[in-house]
Design a protein around this motif. Structure first.
Motif, PDB file in Angstrom:
ATOM      1  N   PRO A 252       0.824  -1.216   0.000  1.00 25.14           N
ATOM      2  CA  PRO A 252       0.000   0.000   0.000  1.00 25.14           C
ATOM      3  C   PRO A 252       0.853   1.260   0.000  1.00 25.14           C
ATOM      4  O   PRO A 252       1.974   1.281   0.520  1.00 25.14           O
ATOM      5  N   GLY A 253       0.292   2.301  -0.594  1.00 20.61           N
ATOM      6  CA  GLY A 253       0.887   3.622  -0.475  1.00 20.61           C
ATOM      7  C   GLY A 253       0.336   4.314   0.752  1.00 20.61           C
ATOM      8  O   GLY A 253       0.261   3.721   1.826  1.00 20.61           O
ATOM      9  N   ILE A 254      -0.085   5.543   0.614  1.00 20.55           N
ATOM     10  CA  ILE A 254      -0.658   6.287   1.741  1.00 20.55           C
ATOM     11  C   ILE A 254      -2.142   5.938   1.829  1.00 20.55           C
ATOM     12  O   ILE A 254      -2.920   6.240   0.924  1.00 20.55           O
ATOM     13  N   VAL A 255      -2.510   5.291   2.915  1.00 23.28           N
ATOM     14  CA  VAL A 255      -3.881   4.835   3.115  1.00 23.28           C
ATOM     15  C   VAL A 255      -4.394   5.408   4.427  1.00 23.28           C
ATOM     16  O   VAL A 255      -3.704   5.368   5.445  1.00 23.28           O
TER      17      VAL A 255
ATOM     18  N   PRO B 276      -0.595  10.871  -8.144  1.00 22.76           N
ATOM     19  CA  PRO B 276      -1.165  11.067  -9.475  1.00 22.76           C
ATOM     20  C   PRO B 276      -2.682  10.910  -9.537  1.00 22.76           C
ATOM     21  O   PRO B 276      -3.347  11.642 -10.283  1.00 22.76           O
ATOM     22  N   MET B 277      -3.247   9.990  -8.778  1.00 22.35           N
ATOM     23  CA  MET B 277      -4.698   9.805  -8.821  1.00 22.35           C
ATOM     24  C   MET B 277      -5.456  10.799  -7.945  1.00 22.35           C
ATOM     25  O   MET B 277      -6.690  10.797  -7.922  1.00 22.35           O
ATOM     26  N   GLY B 278      -4.715  11.656  -7.244  1.00 23.87           N
ATOM     27  CA  GLY B 278      -5.312  12.801  -6.581  1.00 23.87           C
ATOM     28  C   GLY B 278      -6.083  12.539  -5.302  1.00 23.87           C
ATOM     29  O   GLY B 278      -6.841  13.399  -4.850  1.00 23.87           O
ATOM     30  N   ARG B 279      -5.878  11.382  -4.690  1.00 25.06           N
ATOM     31  CA  ARG B 279      -6.578  11.127  -3.429  1.00 25.06           C
ATOM     32  C   ARG B 279      -5.760  10.198  -2.535  1.00 25.06           C
ATOM     33  O   ARG B 279      -4.896   9.454  -3.018  1.00 25.06           O
ATOM     34  N   ILE B 280      -6.063  10.241  -1.241  1.00 21.13           N
ATOM     35  CA  ILE B 280      -5.482   9.310  -0.286  1.00 21.13           C
ATOM     36  C   ILE B 280      -6.171   7.958  -0.459  1.00 21.13           C
ATOM     37  O   ILE B 280      -7.383   7.880  -0.697  1.00 21.13           O
ATOM     38  N   GLY B 281      -5.415   6.888  -0.338  1.00 21.84           N
ATOM     39  CA  GLY B 281      -6.004   5.561  -0.454  1.00 21.84           C
ATOM     40  C   GLY B 281      -6.932   5.245   0.702  1.00 21.84           C
ATOM     41  O   GLY B 281      -6.838   5.827   1.790  1.00 21.84           O
ATOM     42  N   GLU B 282      -7.829   4.297   0.466  1.00 21.00           N
ATOM     43  CA  GLU B 282      -8.760   3.817   1.483  1.00 21.00           C
ATOM     44  C   GLU B 282      -8.540   2.320   1.690  1.00 21.00           C
ATOM     45  O   GLU B 282      -8.125   1.615   0.763  1.00 21.00           O
ATOM     46  N   PRO B 283      -8.808   1.810   2.896  1.00 23.79           N
ATOM     47  CA  PRO B 283      -8.617   0.368   3.130  1.00 23.79           C
ATOM     48  C   PRO B 283      -9.316  -0.517   2.112  1.00 23.79           C
ATOM     49  O   PRO B 283      -8.781  -1.561   1.719  1.00 23.79           O
ATOM     50  N   ASP B 284     -10.503  -0.111   1.653  1.00 23.78           N
ATOM     51  CA  ASP B 284     -11.221  -0.930   0.678  1.00 23.78           C
ATOM     52  C   ASP B 284     -10.474  -1.051  -0.649  1.00 23.78           C
ATOM     53  O   ASP B 284     -10.733  -1.984  -1.421  1.00 23.78           O
ATOM     54  N   ASP B 285      -9.553  -0.124  -0.927  1.00 28.25           N
ATOM     55  CA  ASP B 285      -8.743  -0.234  -2.143  1.00 28.25           C
ATOM     56  C   ASP B 285      -7.831  -1.453  -2.096  1.00 28.25           C
ATOM     57  O   ASP B 285      -7.355  -1.924  -3.139  1.00 28.25           O
ATOM     58  N   ILE B 286      -7.560  -1.950  -0.905  1.00 27.67           N
ATOM     59  CA  ILE B 286      -6.619  -3.051  -0.720  1.00 27.67           C
ATOM     60  C   ILE B 286      -7.329  -4.409  -0.679  1.00 27.67           C
ATOM     61  O   ILE B 286      -6.796  -5.418  -1.125  1.00 27.67           O
ATOM     62  N   GLY B 287      -8.545  -4.430  -0.136  1.00 25.58           N
ATOM     63  CA  GLY B 287      -9.203  -5.699   0.180  1.00 25.58           C
ATOM     64  C   GLY B 287      -9.366  -6.644  -0.991  1.00 25.58           C
ATOM     65  O   GLY B 287      -8.988  -7.828  -0.915  1.00 25.58           O
ATOM     66  N   GLU B 288      -9.935  -6.173  -2.094  1.00 26.00           N
ATOM     67  CA  GLU B 288     -10.215  -7.078  -3.205  1.00 26.00           C
ATOM     68  C   GLU B 288      -8.943  -7.545  -3.907  1.00 26.00           C
ATOM     69  O   GLU B 288      -8.933  -8.613  -4.540  1.00 26.00           O
ATOM     70  N   ALA B 289      -7.862  -6.766  -3.787  1.00 31.31           N
ATOM     71  CA  ALA B 289      -6.584  -7.214  -4.347  1.00 31.31           C
ATOM     72  C   ALA B 289      -6.094  -8.460  -3.614  1.00 31.31           C
ATOM     73  O   ALA B 289      -5.530  -9.380  -4.223  1.00 31.31           O
TER      74      ALA B 289
ATOM     75  N   ILE C  80      -0.215  -0.791  -4.469  1.00 34.62           N
ATOM     76  CA  ILE C  80      -1.515  -0.131  -4.612  1.00 34.62           C
ATOM     77  C   ILE C  80      -1.359   1.251  -3.994  1.00 34.62           C
ATOM     78  O   ILE C  80      -1.547   1.454  -2.790  1.00 34.62           O
ATOM     79  N   ASP C  81      -0.973   2.219  -4.836  1.00 38.19           N
ATOM     80  CA  ASP C  81      -0.505   3.503  -4.302  1.00 38.19           C
ATOM     81  C   ASP C  81      -1.010   4.718  -5.066  1.00 38.19           C
ATOM     82  O   ASP C  81      -0.515   5.834  -4.858  1.00 38.19           O
ATOM     83  N   GLY C  82      -1.962   4.543  -5.968  1.00 37.37           N
ATOM     84  CA  GLY C  82      -2.464   5.682  -6.730  1.00 37.37           C
ATOM     85  C   GLY C  82      -1.455   6.288  -7.683  1.00 37.37           C
ATOM     86  O   GLY C  82      -1.644   7.401  -8.181  1.00 37.37           O
ATOM     87  N   GLY C  83      -0.356   5.553  -7.924  1.00 34.69           N
ATOM     88  CA  GLY C  83       0.662   6.027  -8.862  1.00 34.69           C
ATOM     89  C   GLY C  83       1.872   6.660  -8.223  1.00 34.69           C
ATOM     90  O   GLY C  83       2.739   7.205  -8.926  1.00 34.69           O
ATOM     91  N   ILE C  84       2.013   6.585  -6.900  1.00 36.22           N
ATOM     92  CA  ILE C  84       3.120   7.247  -6.205  1.00 36.22           C
ATOM     93  C   ILE C  84       4.471   6.788  -6.747  1.00 36.22           C
ATOM     94  O   ILE C  84       5.337   7.604  -7.085  1.00 36.22           O
ATOM     95  N   LEU C  85       4.677   5.476  -6.824  1.00 30.54           N
ATOM     96  CA  LEU C  85       5.987   4.971  -7.230  1.00 30.54           C
ATOM     97  C   LEU C  85       6.281   5.195  -8.707  1.00 30.54           C
ATOM     98  O   LEU C  85       7.445   5.186  -9.124  1.00 30.54           O
TER      99      LEU C  85
END
Length: 260
Positions: A187-190, A213-226, A245-250
């Motif tokens: 995860p990136g910033i969640v 890049p995706m313009g928002r802080i990650g949410e825990p639900d962004d990780i679950g289905e992965a 799963i970082d919204g493009g940070i890396l």
């Protein structure tokens, strides 16, 4: 989503550190996909057991995974409660960094005991508990973007997550002939209960969002289905990988323009 539901139906999953935040989101995703669950914390279950039990068979085991005995004991008890374990999700972790000049050996030991040693010996116990003909067993280790990109005043945590990345690769190579897949999620910033205070400090949230890049802080639900996907038959030829799963940070280079 239907493929994930079929692939997890009735499968037995243990998620460590799973009563809140990313761990809970992964447990909930597995529950909604039809898995039977063991959740864990070193503290009481915080209401997580009741919520997840409304979705699936769920058990809570309180255990301290910073000790070898705690890690091994959790996996053994989880396998006993469910009858077997198909997937272990190593998620329980800690962050104890301070200014570099103030670091003490206790910071190092407590971080590595949970973030690295706990993962290793829980994984060992999982492999030992597998049946001879078990279908698609897998281990998922939660890492971080910090395994590839350093963060100021995060020397011990960054180092621990770098160790997790190499542990994933080494276990994957070691266990492949036994049919066990090992992958990670970085995860990136969640936003979680652990990060919310820092995100709400001053202008931190705006500053961070401007660099994602995706313009928002990650949410825990962004990780679950992965996590559900990596445990599924759809990932049967994937091992030794870290899914960031970082919204493009890396992926993002330094910008020549002022961030809005």
């Amino acid at each position: 989503m239907a493929v994930q539901e079929r692939s997890a139906q009735g499968r037995c999953v243990c998620v460590t550190g799973s009563t809140h935040g990313i761990g809970y989101a992964m447990a909930e995703a597995f529950a909604r996909a039809g898995a039977r669950l063991v959740i864990n914390s070193h503290l009481p279950d915080n209401g997580a057991l009741e919520k997840l039990s409304a979705l699936t068979e769920c058990h809570f085991i309180q255990a301290d995974l910073s000790t070898v005995e705690g890690a091994r004991g959790l996996v053994a008890e989880a396998a006993g409660r469910l009858g077997c374990l198909d997937t272990l999700v190593n998620n329980a972790g800690t962050f104890r960094d301070v200014d570099f000049e103030d670091l003490e050996s206790e910071n190092f030991e407590r971080t590595f005991d949970l973030n690295v040693r706990g993962y290793l010996f829980a994984s060992q116990a999982f492999v030992k508990a597998l049946g001879p003909d078990q279908d698609n067993p897998s281990i998922i280790c939660v890492g971080s973007t910090n395994s590839l990109a350093a963060e100021k005043n995060s020397v011990i945590y960054d180092t621990s997550k770098g160790a997790v990345l190499m542990m994933i690769r080494s276990m994957a190579v070691t266990l492949a002939r036994r049919g066990v897949r090992v992958n990670g999620i970085g995860p990136g910033i969640v936003e979680t209960p652990l990060t919310r205070k820092g995100l709400d400090s001053g202008d931190t949230r705006r500053i961070l969002k401007a660099q994602i890049p995706m313009g928002r802080i990650g949410e825990p639900d962004d990780i679950g289905e992965a996590a559900v996907f990596l445990a599924s038959s759809g990932a049967r030829y994937i091992t030794g990988q870290m899914l960031y799963i970082d919204g493009g940070i890396l992926a993002n280079q330094m910008s020549w323009e002022e961030q809005q």
